[in-house]
Design an enzyme around this catalytic site. Sequence first.
Site, short mmCIF file in Angstrom:
data_model
loop_
_atom_site.label_atom_id
_atom_site.label_comp_id
_atom_site.label_asym_id
_atom_site.label_seq_id
_atom_site.Cartn_x
_atom_site.Cartn_y
_atom_site.Cartn_z
N GLY A 152 -7.18 0.21 -11.23
CA GLY A 152 -8.39 -0.41 -10.69
C GLY A 152 -8.10 -1.68 -9.92
N VAL A 161 -1.83 -6.84 -9.35
CA VAL A 161 -0.75 -7.66 -8.79
C VAL A 161 -1.24 -9.08 -8.46
CG1 VAL A 161 -1.03 -6.94 -6.38
CG2 VAL A 161 1.24 -7.54 -7.22
N LEU A 166 0.51 0.29 -3.94
CA LEU A 166 1.89 -0.10 -4.23
C LEU A 166 2.67 1.05 -4.85
CD1 LEU A 166 1.14 -3.66 -5.70
CD2 LEU A 166 1.93 -3.09 -3.39
N LYS A 181 -9.84 -13.94 10.33
CA LYS A 181 -8.42 -14.07 10.69
C LYS A 181 -8.25 -13.54 12.11
CE LYS A 181 -4.02 -11.79 9.70
NZ LYS A 181 -3.27 -10.86 8.83
P1 FAD Z 1 -2.18 -3.32 -8.60
O1 FAD Z 1 -2.96 -4.44 -8.06
O2 FAD Z 1 -0.90 -3.62 -9.30
O3 FAD Z 1 -3.12 -2.51 -9.58
C1 FAD Z 1 -2.60 -1.59 -10.52
C2 FAD Z 1 -3.73 -1.09 -11.40
O4 FAD Z 1 -3.21 -0.06 -12.22
C3 FAD Z 1 -4.31 -2.16 -12.34
O5 FAD Z 1 -5.72 -2.02 -12.36
C4 FAD Z 1 -3.74 -1.78 -13.70
O6 FAD Z 1 -4.59 -2.15 -14.76
C5 FAD Z 1 -3.66 -0.27 -13.54
N1 FAD Z 1 -2.71 0.36 -14.45
C6 FAD Z 1 -1.36 0.29 -14.45
N2 FAD Z 1 -0.85 1.02 -15.47
C7 FAD Z 1 -1.91 1.56 -16.12
C8 FAD Z 1 -2.05 2.39 -17.26
N3 FAD Z 1 -1.02 2.82 -17.96
N4 FAD Z 1 -3.30 2.75 -17.63
C9 FAD Z 1 -4.39 2.34 -16.95
N5 FAD Z 1 -4.31 1.55 -15.87
C10 FAD Z 1 -3.08 1.16 -15.47
N6 FAD Z 1 -1.41 -6.69 1.19
C11 FAD Z 1 -2.12 -7.06 2.26
O7 FAD Z 1 -2.73 -6.22 2.92
N7 FAD Z 1 -2.18 -8.37 2.65
C12 FAD Z 1 -1.51 -9.34 2.00
O8 FAD Z 1 -1.63 -10.50 2.35
C13 FAD Z 1 -0.68 -8.96 0.90
N8 FAD Z 1 0.05 -9.86 0.25
C14 FAD Z 1 0.87 -9.46 -0.77
C15 FAD Z 1 1.74 -10.37 -1.37
C16 FAD Z 1 2.61 -9.93 -2.37
C17 FAD Z 1 3.58 -10.89 -2.97
C18 FAD Z 1 2.56 -8.59 -2.83
C19 FAD Z 1 3.45 -8.12 -3.93
C20 FAD Z 1 1.69 -7.70 -2.25
C21 FAD Z 1 0.85 -8.11 -1.21
N9 FAD Z 1 0.01 -7.21 -0.58
C22 FAD Z 1 -0.69 -7.60 0.51
C23 FAD Z 1 -0.15 -5.86 -1.06
C24 FAD Z 1 -1.42 -5.78 -1.90
O9 FAD Z 1 -1.40 -6.77 -2.89
C25 FAD Z 1 -1.54 -4.42 -2.54
O10 FAD Z 1 -1.40 -3.44 -1.56
C26 FAD Z 1 -2.88 -4.25 -3.19
O11 FAD Z 1 -3.17 -5.31 -4.04
C27 FAD Z 1 -2.95 -2.96 -3.94
O12 FAD Z 1 -2.34 -3.04 -5.18
P2 FAD Z 1 -2.52 -1.80 -6.14
O13 FAD Z 1 -3.97 -1.59 -6.37
O14 FAD Z 1 -1.74 -0.66 -5.58
O15 FAD Z 1 -1.77 -2.24 -7.46
#
Ligand code: FAD
Length: 535
Positions: A25, A57, A366, A90
């Site tokens: 989420g 993250v 990610l 932006k």
């Molecule tokens: P996450 O935010 O990691 O979410 C993972 C989810 O999975 C969480 O809700 C967690 O609870 C859930 N989960 C994990 N394991 C389980 C489990 N076993 N059971 C149930 N739930 C689980 N992108 C941009 O476009 N612009 C930016 O400026 C930018 N800056 C960034 C800077 C950094 C340093 C990093 C690392 C990334 C950046 N990004 C940026 C990328 C961006 O942060 C991600 O693409 C975005 O936040 C998506 O993350 P996510 O939802 O894939 O993962």
Amino acid sequence: MTARGAAGDHFGDPGKSRRVVIVGGGTAGWMTASYLAAAFGDRIDLTVVESAHIGTVGVGEATFSDIRHFFEFLRLAESDWMPACNATYKLAVRFENWREPGHHFYHPFEQLGSVDGFPLSDWWLRHPATNRFDKDCFVMASLCDAERSPRYLDGTLLDQGFVEQDHDESAARSTIAEYQGVQIPYAYHFEAHLLATYLTGYSTRRGVRHIVDNVVDVGLDEDGFITHVATAEHGELSADLFVDCTGFRALLLNKALGEPFVSYQDTLPNDSAVALQVPLDMDREPLRPCTTATAQEAGWIWTIPLISRIGTGYVYAGDYSTPEQAERVLRDFVGPAAADVPANHIKMRIGRSRRSWVKNCVAVGLSSGFVEPLESTGIFFIHHAIEQMVKYFPSGRGDELQRELYNRSIAHVMDGVREFLCLHYVGARRADNQYWKDTKTRKIPDALAERIEIWKHKVPDTESVYPYYHGLPPYSYNCILLGAGGIEVRHSPALDLADERAALAEFQRIRIKADKLVQELPTQNEYFAQMRADT
Ligand code: FAD
């Protein structure tokens, strides 16, 4: 991981809605849920399961201009979601110190013009009006220097050729794919967790089931398709399609299905980040209308102005800096405002899953892949992936071709962005320590090396940039090449023979327009102060 017999498959059965379970989420999970709900309505049965214990993250605040299509697809106006997410505008990425200390240039959301068939950048190399390529060729660079809003105080958008449409509920919705040639003049900064909260409300109001629980196991049938995910407290959740939005863990795609990860680390060595959320007083501090990327001793620092805080972080290579050193550099850079703010240290997985869609599991966010955030491509990857998921949404298990086409398109986008990011480092003039010296000798993709040889003699155009769609048009490559200044680029010899009057007139037109807009437009601070006073 558990195995069992074939699961009931609702695909291909028009009487049953398709069941989709999204695990995770964060930004990826909720963008996917809301987009699928907007695309398919109640013809799809959607569940999001997210852990209360495993955090997101916690970064990801700057976007590409194409993100506008995402909000338009959801039929959300800026006035609906921007205030809820502390969002700002932006107009560009501002690169500081990539050429040398004290130098800056912009990569704006503005196409490069051309005169007599030659890009303006080529004319500029032939006859530079000033030493600022970006300000001579783009209006937006001047607006960024003057910290202007792209909108007047009455809400009217500045005239850059982009026409805003009023969409009624039944009007066709735009997507990135069909609007590739249309330049939207700005993107957004927003607080990622507020966006996730906003989209949670949007999705659940449209019938998306929301479960807060840990996924503890993944069930597979004898063909390797996922039958269900087992949760700690809500039993088993079965579905036809599973979306892995579990972040760098990639719990379903990489762990349960064993899909390999292709690392980009050999070409992009920054693998760590430390982030801070610094309070900002909008009444006293400027809200720059751009993301700033300031080169540092072992990487670079991002600065993202939001309504009530600055999002900032240092992206660095673990081979050149320890986390403690990196945190010290970041705190020194921010100054006293960061004193009491906790740091978020993040280990980044740079590269992509070999395939992002395997069997009945598609990874978004990610878990699918990530390159460092230098050009804010993470959320763009998510947005692009969801659009492609809708486009290639399968009718059943046998839709191998749909998956193959999807995977190709995702791989192209990420590989193309990798090339573009490599250009920033090999193309930066800065070489004042081992980290920056190594950027000149490190391996880069072979195709990029060939392209750079071409660009030394002919500025990037559609013929010579990465040939598949990856979100970055040729003008973006021109900006980095001429802005970062480490690669010597020559103008086309033909321009020595050409009549340059029309090009000079075009530079003049840009200068006059930029000066006029700087005079007319309010600053971002003035614009958002008025917006807040009005609500
Ligand atoms: P996450 O935010 O990691 O979410 C993972 C989810 O999975 C969480 O809700 C967690 O609870 C859930 N989960 C994990 N394991 C389980 C489990 N076993 N059971 C149930 N739930 C689980 N992108 C941009 O476009 N612009 C930016 O400026 C930018 N800056 C960034 C800077 C950094 C340093 C990093 C690392 C990334 C950046 N990004 C940026 C990328 C961006 O942060 C991600 O693409 C975005 O936040 C998506 O993350 P996510 O939802 O894939 O993962």
